[in-house]
Design a protein around this motif. Structure first.
Motif, PDB file in Angstrom:
ATOM      1  N   LEU A  90      -7.892   8.699   3.525  1.00  0.00           N
ATOM      2  CA  LEU A  90      -8.319   8.911   4.879  1.00  0.00           C
ATOM      3  C   LEU A  90      -8.774   9.613   5.637  1.00  0.00           C
ATOM      4  O   LEU A  90      -9.577  10.037   5.980  1.00  0.00           O
ATOM      5  N   ARG A  91      -8.261  11.033   4.579  1.00  0.00           N
ATOM      6  CA  ARG A  91      -8.383  12.109   5.418  1.00  0.00           C
ATOM      7  C   ARG A  91      -9.063  13.276   4.775  1.00  0.00           C
ATOM      8  O   ARG A  91      -9.651  13.820   5.045  1.00  0.00           O
ATOM      9  N   GLY A  92      -9.716  11.890   3.786  1.00  0.00           N
ATOM     10  CA  GLY A  92     -10.648  12.497   2.659  1.00  0.00           C
ATOM     11  C   GLY A  92     -11.866  12.354   3.963  1.00  0.00           C
ATOM     12  O   GLY A  92     -13.099  12.968   3.606  1.00  0.00           O
ATOM     13  N   ILE A  93     -11.898  11.335   4.880  1.00  0.00           N
ATOM     14  CA  ILE A  93     -13.286  11.443   5.628  1.00  0.00           C
ATOM     15  C   ILE A  93     -13.429  12.660   6.776  1.00  0.00           C
ATOM     16  O   ILE A  93     -12.763  13.413   7.155  1.00  0.00           O
ATOM     17  N   THR A  94     -14.861  13.126   6.503  1.00  0.00           N
ATOM     18  CA  THR A  94     -15.626  14.233   7.065  1.00  0.00           C
ATOM     19  C   THR A  94     -15.506  14.430   8.266  1.00  0.00           C
ATOM     20  O   THR A  94     -16.301  12.806   9.032  1.00  0.00           O
ATOM     21  N   TYR A  95     -15.287  14.864   9.233  1.00  0.00           N
ATOM     22  CA  TYR A  95     -15.777  14.397  10.579  1.00  0.00           C
ATOM     23  C   TYR A  95     -15.854  16.049  11.726  1.00  0.00           C
ATOM     24  O   TYR A  95     -16.024  17.040  10.509  1.00  0.00           O
ATOM     25  N   GLY A 117      -8.442  23.128  10.141  1.00  0.00           N
ATOM     26  CA  GLY A 117      -7.462  22.816  10.268  1.00  0.00           C
ATOM     27  C   GLY A 117      -6.437  21.668  10.211  1.00  0.00           C
ATOM     28  O   GLY A 117      -5.215  20.962   9.789  1.00  0.00           O
ATOM     29  N   PHE A 118      -7.294  20.742  11.156  1.00  0.00           N
ATOM     30  CA  PHE A 118      -6.222  19.750  11.900  1.00  0.00           C
ATOM     31  C   PHE A 118      -6.650  18.750  10.902  1.00  0.00           C
ATOM     32  O   PHE A 118      -8.107  18.951  10.315  1.00  0.00           O
ATOM     33  N   TYR A 119      -6.110  17.739  10.989  1.00  0.00           N
ATOM     34  CA  TYR A 119      -6.335  16.408  10.705  1.00  0.00           C
ATOM     35  C   TYR A 119      -6.737  15.090  11.263  1.00  0.00           C
ATOM     36  O   TYR A 119      -5.948  14.909  12.101  1.00  0.00           O
ATOM     37  N   TYR A 120      -7.653  14.418  10.765  1.00  0.00           N
ATOM     38  CA  TYR A 120      -7.312  12.423  12.045  1.00  0.00           C
ATOM     39  C   TYR A 120      -7.472  12.005  10.725  1.00  0.00           C
ATOM     40  O   TYR A 120      -8.099  11.787   9.715  1.00  0.00           O
ATOM     41  N   GLY A 121      -6.770  10.782  11.185  1.00  0.00           N
ATOM     42  CA  GLY A 121      -6.678   9.657   9.580  1.00  0.00           C
ATOM     43  C   GLY A 121      -4.998  10.348   9.278  1.00  0.00           C
ATOM     44  O   GLY A 121      -4.802  10.469   8.742  1.00  0.00           O
ATOM     45  N   GLY A 122      -5.114   8.689   8.656  1.00  0.00           N
ATOM     46  CA  GLY A 122      -3.643   8.470   8.308  1.00  0.00           C
ATOM     47  C   GLY A 122      -2.528   7.830   8.337  1.00  0.00           C
ATOM     48  O   GLY A 122      -1.880   6.977   8.530  1.00  0.00           O
ATOM     49  N   MET A 135       1.175  -1.164  -0.052  1.00  0.00           N
ATOM     50  CA  MET A 135      -0.253   0.077  -0.063  1.00  0.00           C
ATOM     51  C   MET A 135       1.050   1.242   0.046  1.00  0.00           C
ATOM     52  O   MET A 135       1.383   0.856   1.124  1.00  0.00           O
ATOM     53  N   ASP A 136       0.222   2.441  -1.132  1.00  0.00           N
ATOM     54  CA  ASP A 136       1.406   3.435  -0.467  1.00  0.00           C
ATOM     55  C   ASP A 136       1.052   3.998   0.206  1.00  0.00           C
ATOM     56  O   ASP A 136      -0.842   4.636   0.339  1.00  0.00           O
ATOM     57  N   PRO A 137       1.771   4.101   1.369  1.00  0.00           N
ATOM     58  CA  PRO A 137       1.733   5.596   2.601  1.00  0.00           C
ATOM     59  C   PRO A 137       1.311   6.391   1.771  1.00  0.00           C
ATOM     60  O   PRO A 137      -0.339   7.150   3.267  1.00  0.00           O
ATOM     61  N   LYS A 138       1.527   7.446   0.832  1.00  0.00           N
ATOM     62  CA  LYS A 138       0.885   8.702   0.617  1.00  0.00           C
ATOM     63  C   LYS A 138      -0.227   8.961   0.566  1.00  0.00           C
ATOM     64  O   LYS A 138      -1.666   9.519   0.937  1.00  0.00           O
ATOM     65  N   ALA A 139      -1.071   7.979  -0.686  1.00  0.00           N
ATOM     66  CA  ALA A 139      -2.047   6.914  -0.944  1.00  0.00           C
ATOM     67  C   ALA A 139      -3.153   7.027   0.171  1.00  0.00           C
ATOM     68  O   ALA A 139      -4.309   8.180   0.432  1.00  0.00           O
ATOM     69  N   LYS A 140      -3.030   6.118   1.195  1.00  0.00           N
ATOM     70  CA  LYS A 140      -3.296   5.784   2.356  1.00  0.00           C
ATOM     71  C   LYS A 140      -3.863   6.789   3.302  1.00  0.00           C
ATOM     72  O   LYS A 140      -5.310   7.396   3.117  1.00  0.00           O
ATOM     73  N   LYS A 141      -2.921   7.755   3.213  1.00  0.00           N
ATOM     74  CA  LYS A 141      -3.226   9.370   4.138  1.00  0.00           C
ATOM     75  C   LYS A 141      -4.097  10.054   3.960  1.00  0.00           C
ATOM     76  O   LYS A 141      -4.881  10.587   3.884  1.00  0.00           O
ATOM     77  N   THR A 142      -3.953   9.694   2.494  1.00  0.00           N
ATOM     78  CA  THR A 142      -4.812  11.335   1.048  1.00  0.00           C
ATOM     79  C   THR A 142      -5.843  11.131   2.011  1.00  0.00           C
ATOM     80  O   THR A 142      -7.163  11.431   1.600  1.00  0.00           O
TER      81      THR A 142
END
Length: 158
Positions: free
Chosen positions: A10-15, A153-158, A1-8
């Motif tokens: 997962l960060r598309g999930i809205t919270y 501007g905070f992120y969760y996921g990745g 799995m591409d770690p950068k793609a995974k992070k991007t």
């Protein structure tokens, strides 16, 4: 799995960002929570994730209750104050006034609205516990737009 793609991805999930109130015999606490979703209309239930081993997670496990305070858009400073463990000073946590309701967990006066839950199920997987809570009481202080992670501007996921 591409770690950068995974992070991007997962960060598309809205919270949203919420203040989750907890309690046990040692006292009251609250934490900034973002993993929350409604899971049932009748009876009304939500799923909440709490990081394993934290004071708040342990308080939910011990008491079987929690509260959720829905914050208003623009309340980034308020939610940020709850990124660490706090001790209450009379009826304030991090300088924010609260009262308690049916569960005894903090209900913040500056929040848009709140609801209280009784835990009916829990799942212990990975580094978080997931609690299914039945909503047993709710209230509204005022109307407004809820605070979201994107706004801060905070992120969760990745």
């Amino acid at each position: 799995m591409d770690p950068k793609a995974k992070k991007t991805a997962l960060r598309g999930i809205t919270y949203g960002l919420y203040l989750v109130g907890t309690k046990d015999d040692s006292g009251l606490n609250a934490f900034a929570g973002n993993w929350l979703t409604q899971t049932s209309f009748e009876p009304p239930m939500v799923a909440l994730a709490a990081k394993a081993g934290t004071r708040s997670q342990q308080q939910i496990a011990a008491s079987g209750v929690f509260s959720v305070n829905v914050l208003e858009s623009g309340q980034k400073d308020m939610v940020t104050a709850f990124f660490r463990a706090l001790e209450p000073e009379k009826n304030k946590l991090a300088g924010y006034e609260f009262e308690t309701g049916e569960t005894g967990c903090p209900l913040f006066k500056d929040a848009l609205s709140w609801f209280e839950c009784k835990v009916v199920e829990k799942v212990e997987k990975g580094d978080h516990f997931i609690y299914i809570g039945e909503v047993i009481d709710a209230g509204v202080h005022r109307e407004g737009d809820p605070l979201t992670m994107k706004e801060t501007g905070f992120y969760y996921g990745g």
